[in-house]
Write a protein that holds these residues in place. Sequence first.
Motif: not given
Length: 328
Positions: A16, A19, A234-235, A258
């Motif tokens: 995470i 990413t 977050w993805s 994010w």
Amino acid sequence: MRKYLFLGISAFAIAIYLTNASWLAGTRSGKPTLIAHRGVYQTYNRENLGRDDCTAIRVFQPEHQYLENTLASMQAAFDAGADIVEIDVHPTTDGEFAVFHDWTLDCRTEGKGTTREHTMEYLKTLDIGYGYTPDGGKTFPFRGKGVGLMPTLEEVYRAFPDREFLINIKSGRPQEAVQLDNYLRERNLPTRGKLRVYGSEKVMEKIRKLRPDAWVFSRDSVKQCTYRYLMLGWSGYVPEACRNGAVVAPNTWHWALWGWPNRFLQRMEDAGSLVMVLDFKHRSPGGVHGIYTPEQIDFLSTDYRGALWVEKIEVIGPYAKTKFGLEN
């Protein structure tokens, strides 16, 4: 078993982090986009301000001579560094679109009634500076100075053929999207760039169908984008509501987005959207508002390349030029 669980959680956390690592995205090219709300205008006291309150009787002592949504105000905004000027429009009974903020005429002008229930010919006779008073009605510094200054949408585009505007459709009726689309197509407008427009979600849904290449957003689409991104960003996933429109980055909780700043900006840029910083600390019943003071954007790094929704472009424009190293 506990060891493998710990390793799994650690690996997931590292994934995470990587990413959403801003530093891995690099810095964005270009420069920040300054959006001047209403151009250069007379700011007013927002304390205990209701959604339908008259703001012309709440203005501060004038610091300049400009009135919102006028050609002179727009020129001053561009001169101060604005890339886009936000304007408000209403259809008139004679097929025009008047550029004027208020739903009714009673606050700023000597006229009466609903703005859209009049002809443009009549609206041109009004004094749009008539109602401004900084001292409870003792003086009216702009009375007599705003006669005939309410422009049509076509006049705005023709006066600034190489500039861009963000149109606020004040109505919640989808048919108005059709009216605006027809009006612009008949006149081959806008003359530069894509159509930029915002308003109620029902109207914006219609605009998206009529103008798939337009840059469109609503308060609802911005909320959906923000909430869904907070849950799923977050993805690396960018919600549909965040695409081809505006994404808000409040200046008090930008850290929750994010990948802020560079990874977040990259994702939204790839999705065809513009990230706009607004002031979330000094909210009013009408919602959040734009940037008034340099302190409200001091949290931004000098390589920020999103947009700023600006209330006092005459202050923020020169400051942004220095802070972000902008060229003339």
